[in-house]
Design an enzyme around this catalytic site. Sequence first.
Site, PDB file in Angstrom:
ATOM      1  N   ASP A   1      -6.148  12.482   2.917  1.00  0.00           N
ATOM      2  CA  ASP A   1      -4.723  12.153   3.029  1.00  0.00           C
ATOM      3  C   ASP A   1      -3.874  13.388   3.313  1.00  0.00           C
ATOM      4  O   ASP A   1      -4.062  14.450   2.713  1.00  0.00           O
ATOM      5  CB  ASP A   1      -4.226  11.522   1.719  1.00  0.00           C
ATOM      6  CG  ASP A   1      -4.701  10.088   1.581  1.00  0.00           C
ATOM      7  OD1 ASP A   1      -5.550   9.655   2.384  1.00  0.00           O
ATOM      8  OD2 ASP A   1      -4.206   9.400   0.677  1.00  0.00           O
TER       9      ASP A   1
ATOM     10  N   ASP B   1      -8.864   0.304   4.754  1.00  0.00           N
ATOM     11  CA  ASP B   1      -9.048   1.524   3.973  1.00  0.00           C
ATOM     12  C   ASP B   1     -10.239   1.379   3.004  1.00  0.00           C
ATOM     13  O   ASP B   1     -10.283   0.426   2.212  1.00  0.00           O
ATOM     14  CB  ASP B   1      -7.736   1.752   3.196  1.00  0.00           C
ATOM     15  CG  ASP B   1      -7.610   3.139   2.632  1.00  0.00           C
ATOM     16  OD1 ASP B   1      -8.574   3.913   2.722  1.00  0.00           O
ATOM     17  OD2 ASP B   1      -6.528   3.440   2.085  1.00  0.00           O
TER      18      ASP B   1
HETATM   19  C1  GLA Z   1      -5.396   5.941   0.904  1.00  0.00           C
HETATM   20  C2  GLA Z   1      -5.009   6.153   2.365  1.00  0.00           C
HETATM   21  C3  GLA Z   1      -3.503   6.367   2.453  1.00  0.00           C
HETATM   22  C4  GLA Z   1      -2.791   5.152   1.872  1.00  0.00           C
HETATM   23  C5  GLA Z   1      -3.236   4.925   0.435  1.00  0.00           C
HETATM   24  C6  GLA Z   1      -2.696   3.627  -0.126  1.00  0.00           C
HETATM   25  O1  GLA Z   1      -5.186   7.088   0.131  1.00  0.00           O
HETATM   26  O2  GLA Z   1      -5.690   7.245   2.912  1.00  0.00           O
HETATM   27  O3  GLA Z   1      -3.119   6.562   3.798  1.00  0.00           O
HETATM   28  O4  GLA Z   1      -3.080   4.033   2.670  1.00  0.00           O
HETATM   29  O5  GLA Z   1      -4.663   4.864   0.349  1.00  0.00           O
HETATM   30  O6  GLA Z   1      -3.146   3.361  -1.408  1.00  0.00           O
END
Ligand code: GLA
Length: 495
Positions: A320, A260
């Site tokens: 997200d 990520d």
């Molecule tokens: C980002 C990702 C999410 C999750 C969070 C964890 O927002 O897109 O899917 O993994 O981080 O902190």
Amino acid sequence: MKNSFLCAIILLCCTNPLVAEDLTGTWASVHVAPDGNRSYTYFDLVQKGNELSGIVRFPWGDLPLIECAISGNRFHFAAAIDNARFDYNSQLVNGALQMTLSYHDGRQTTLLAERAASGLVVPPKIPLPALHAVPYNGLAARPPMGWNSWNHFHGDVDDAIIRSTADAMAANGLREAGYSYIVIDDTWEGQRDPQGVIHPNKKFPDMKALADYVHSKGLKFGIYSTPGPKTCADYEGSYGHEEQDAATFAAWGVDYLKYDWCSAFRIYANSEMRAVYQKMGDALQASGRPIVYSLCQSGKDNVWEWGPLVGGNLWRTTDDIADNWKAISANGFSQDPLAEYAAPGHWNDPDMLEIGNGGMTDDEYRSHMSLWAILASPLMAGNDLRSVKASVLSILANKEVIAIDQDALGKQGGRIKRIEQVEIWKRSLAGGDIAIAVFNRGNDVAKVSVRWSDLQLSSPAKVRDVWEEKNLIPAKELQTVLKPHAVLMMRLQMN
Ligand code: GLA
């Protein structure tokens, strides 16, 4: 980032028109999690007379302040990005800002922000490798299926939850339905030892033993990291330790890595993402263990164009997701232009499932699942599987819908017609069958009546309603009545 950068201060209290203190400067709040991790948020505030502007610096991004209001020594401001919103209600007490942070999903937490001596410290940039094509690892011939801890548990995930989720998946039919990866998302990370080796925090006493347990249930084990120094929840990242972490993950028995972007944005430009992701792609392959590589960076820098070249098996294409119809629609219905980039081994990922998290109706969850199946999207459940309702299980485990998602041709579908609030999507399947999904995106009941020929299709020989699990009588027209946000999904046999 939709809102204005500058917020007017509203002086609500006539008897106390003066703000007690000029807030200009950098404020830092630290949240200490039960696992001992310290996560920081910085507030860079500028006060000019009765105007306040500023930036909230999260570990994963900087957002402008919006909707500021002041009443005496009480302050409200917010920050928002796509599906997420953060509201801060704070009070100045003894020179510090006591804050209540409310998230868009209703969660709340308290924070204390104090004047910070310095701002955020960013480590120096490590030079990136020259670009090359990382060979395909041979994995994810079908869109990966499994479960990920984030959507339901956020930071409240631990060893016991992972074990009991593995037990549940092995017992409730999901494993047999094809869900195989159990992925621990953010907040497992602890400290590095003097040799630089990362260790889990106290929520995960023995990662190797946990992976062994998941494997003993006939399931696969996944984990999460970031190319930045800190994860999105401000835990230890893989920056400068990429090869070492890949080797550690392999030694634990990891089969899947979600990687990520998070704080990497403070070090690298978006245009450097390919090299950054290539570094971990190479490291995973050098680890000697087959590990599915899931890229997570919200679709920046057209990741679908270079995802396969860094060894990626799937890549997030959106921000997200959240457990509401607006978010599902934004993430799912926007995917039409990306169809050509999906293929066996390489998938577009509009984010994990929210089915069963409680914010939507069963009709909406069936639409969510149907759209993801038409999109050949990874199916990563994101609800609490230890106590799952039968109606939710029947949505997640519907074999005929899963068969469409997992179809061997690996061809992502797309939109073929819009009739007001109704959308018709089509996916071509191996052997000549066709999947059709009719979605009612509107808030009223929709009557649909459309000739197959208007969809450039000949009349099908067989029509199967995959949610009702029954054959319909083939006719010249596709006719249905759909409740708000409901779907009709069919598998057509053409001759
Ligand atoms: C980002 C990702 C999410 C999750 C969070 C964890 O927002 O897109 O899917 O993994 O981080 O902190």
